[in-house]
Design a protein around this motif. Structure first.
Motif, short mmCIF file in Angstrom:
data_model
loop_
_atom_site.label_atom_id
_atom_site.label_comp_id
_atom_site.label_asym_id
_atom_site.label_seq_id
_atom_site.Cartn_x
_atom_site.Cartn_y
_atom_site.Cartn_z
N ALA A 76 -1.68 -1.68 10.08
CA ALA A 76 -0.44 -1.05 10.51
C ALA A 76 -0.71 0.30 11.17
N LEU A 77 -1.69 1.04 10.65
CA LEU A 77 -2.06 2.31 11.27
C LEU A 77 -2.59 2.07 12.67
N ASP A 78 -3.43 1.04 12.86
CA ASP A 78 -3.93 0.70 14.19
C ASP A 78 -2.79 0.40 15.16
N ASP A 79 -1.69 -0.13 14.62
CA ASP A 79 -0.51 -0.43 15.45
C ASP A 79 0.39 0.80 15.62
N ASN A 80 -0.08 1.96 15.15
CA ASN A 80 0.68 3.21 15.22
C ASN A 80 1.95 3.19 14.37
N ASP A 81 2.01 2.30 13.39
CA ASP A 81 3.13 2.26 12.46
C ASP A 81 2.74 3.07 11.23
N VAL A 82 2.73 4.39 11.39
CA VAL A 82 2.27 5.26 10.30
C VAL A 82 3.23 5.18 9.12
N ALA A 83 4.53 5.21 9.39
CA ALA A 83 5.52 5.16 8.31
C ALA A 83 5.40 3.86 7.53
N GLY A 84 5.29 2.74 8.24
CA GLY A 84 5.15 1.45 7.57
C GLY A 84 3.88 1.37 6.75
N SER A 85 2.79 1.91 7.29
CA SER A 85 1.52 1.91 6.57
C SER A 85 1.62 2.75 5.30
N LEU A 86 2.24 3.92 5.39
CA LEU A 86 2.38 4.78 4.22
C LEU A 86 3.22 4.09 3.14
N ASN A 87 4.33 3.47 3.54
CA ASN A 87 5.19 2.79 2.56
C ASN A 87 4.42 1.69 1.84
N LEU A 96 1.14 1.28 1.49
CA LEU A 96 0.01 1.74 0.69
C LEU A 96 0.44 2.56 -0.52
N ARG A 97 1.55 3.26 -0.43
CA ARG A 97 2.05 3.97 -1.61
C ARG A 97 2.48 2.98 -2.69
N LEU A 98 3.14 1.90 -2.27
CA LEU A 98 3.48 0.85 -3.23
C LEU A 98 2.23 0.21 -3.81
N ALA A 99 1.25 -0.06 -2.95
CA ALA A 99 0.00 -0.69 -3.40
C ALA A 99 -0.74 0.21 -4.38
N ALA A 100 -0.73 1.53 -4.14
CA ALA A 100 -1.42 2.46 -5.04
C ALA A 100 -0.79 2.46 -6.43
N ARG A 101 0.54 2.27 -6.49
CA ARG A 101 1.20 2.18 -7.79
C ARG A 101 0.88 0.85 -8.48
N ARG A 102 0.78 -0.21 -7.68
CA ARG A 102 0.50 -1.53 -8.23
C ARG A 102 -0.96 -1.69 -8.62
N PHE A 103 -1.86 -1.09 -7.83
CA PHE A 103 -3.31 -1.21 -8.08
C PHE A 103 -3.91 0.19 -8.24
N PRO A 104 -3.58 0.89 -9.32
CA PRO A 104 -4.04 2.29 -9.46
C PRO A 104 -5.55 2.42 -9.55
N TYR A 140 -8.51 4.77 -0.86
CA TYR A 140 -9.11 5.24 0.40
C TYR A 140 -8.14 5.03 1.56
N ALA A 141 -7.57 3.83 1.67
CA ALA A 141 -6.68 3.54 2.80
C ALA A 141 -5.49 4.49 2.81
N LEU A 142 -4.91 4.76 1.63
CA LEU A 142 -3.77 5.67 1.57
C LEU A 142 -4.18 7.09 1.96
N ALA A 143 -5.32 7.55 1.45
CA ALA A 143 -5.80 8.89 1.82
C ALA A 143 -6.04 8.99 3.32
N ARG A 144 -6.58 7.93 3.88
CA ARG A 144 -6.84 7.90 5.33
C ARG A 144 -5.55 8.03 6.14
N VAL A 145 -4.52 7.28 5.74
CA VAL A 145 -3.26 7.30 6.50
C VAL A 145 -2.54 8.63 6.30
N GLU A 146 -2.56 9.17 5.08
CA GLU A 146 -1.95 10.49 4.84
C GLU A 146 -2.61 11.55 5.73
N ARG A 147 -3.93 11.47 5.87
CA ARG A 147 -4.65 12.42 6.72
C ARG A 147 -4.25 12.26 8.18
N GLU A 148 -4.19 11.01 8.64
CA GLU A 148 -3.82 10.76 10.03
C GLU A 148 -2.40 11.22 10.31
#
Length: 219
Positions: A47-58, A60-68, A75-83
């Motif tokens: 999603a980040l490659d598609d420039n959908d930063v908001a969609g990617s953040l949403n 991955l934030r859900l995924a981080a809660r599901r897979f802590p 890593y993916a969430l940290a990468r998108v937050e940085r971008e």
């Protein structure tokens, strides 16, 4: 990997065609409604490659809660937050430091063998924010730890051909070029590091981060 195939050899596929192929492979792997940790990380970066930063953040934030406990998701969430911070030219404050910088520190504590990725990511995360001396000092500290690790790795394991040694050589070339960084004393001025972080170098460093995370983690 489909979306980044140009670097290895010339291809006739366009970036859009490669991204579509990546989506097809992920759909075959697992239904999107029931992603596992690895697939969630892949979807987020796609999603980040598609420039959908908001969609990617949403996602991955859900995924981080599901897979802590998933280093790949972290890593993916940290990468998108940085971008996102880089694109927004986000100013440094307590909230930005928590969202953009801290995840890299947490990644290094969660998976000690990913400490080099964490230092690289943290240094770049500091430079994605805008606040003068505080940003520079944070980046200097992270890059100094990374540079010291690279120097020790390449000096002690010149004949070893393992993944971490290969990675150290690649990051040295992409980020520090011919400058040997052993510690903070070699980074009095970050100007030469900033000058290396053009668009091509950022893409190369993104790829190197992904490669080490994917090769060194199970989830």
């Amino acid at each position: 990997k489909w979306t980044r195939a140009f670097e290895a050899q010339p291809r006739h596929d366009t970036p859009g065609e490669l991204r579509q192929r990546a989506r097809e492979l992920l759909r075959q792997l697992v239904p999107k409604r029931d992603l596992d940790a690895r697939a969630a990380g892949a979807w987020g970066l796609l999603a980040l490659d598609d420039n959908d930063v908001a969609g990617s953040l949403n996602l991955l934030r859900l995924a981080a809660r599901r897979f802590p406990g998933s280093a790949r998701v972290r890593y993916a969430l940290a990468r998108v937050e940085r971008e996102a911070a880089f694109r927004e030219q986000r100013k440094l404050d307590a909230e930005a430091e928590h969202a953009v910088v801290r995840p890299w520190k947490q990644l290094g504590r969660m998976e000690p063998h990913l400490a080099p990725v964490a230092w690289l990511g943290e240094g770049r995360a500091w430079l994605a924010l805008t606040d003068g001396a505080t940003v520079e000092e944070g980046a200097r500290s992270a890059f100094a730890q990374l540079g010291g690790w690279i120097t020790r790795r390449l000096t002690a394991t010149q004949a070893r051909g393992d993944t971490h040694t290969w990675w150290a050589r690649e990051v040295q070339a992409a980020l520090f070029a011919g400058v040997v960084v052993r510690g903070r004393e070699d980074l009095g001025d970050l100007g030469f590091v900033r000058s290396r972080l053009d668009a091509a170098a950022r893409i190369r460093l993104d790829l190197l981060e992904e490669q080490l995370v994917n090769s060194a983690t199970r989830v």
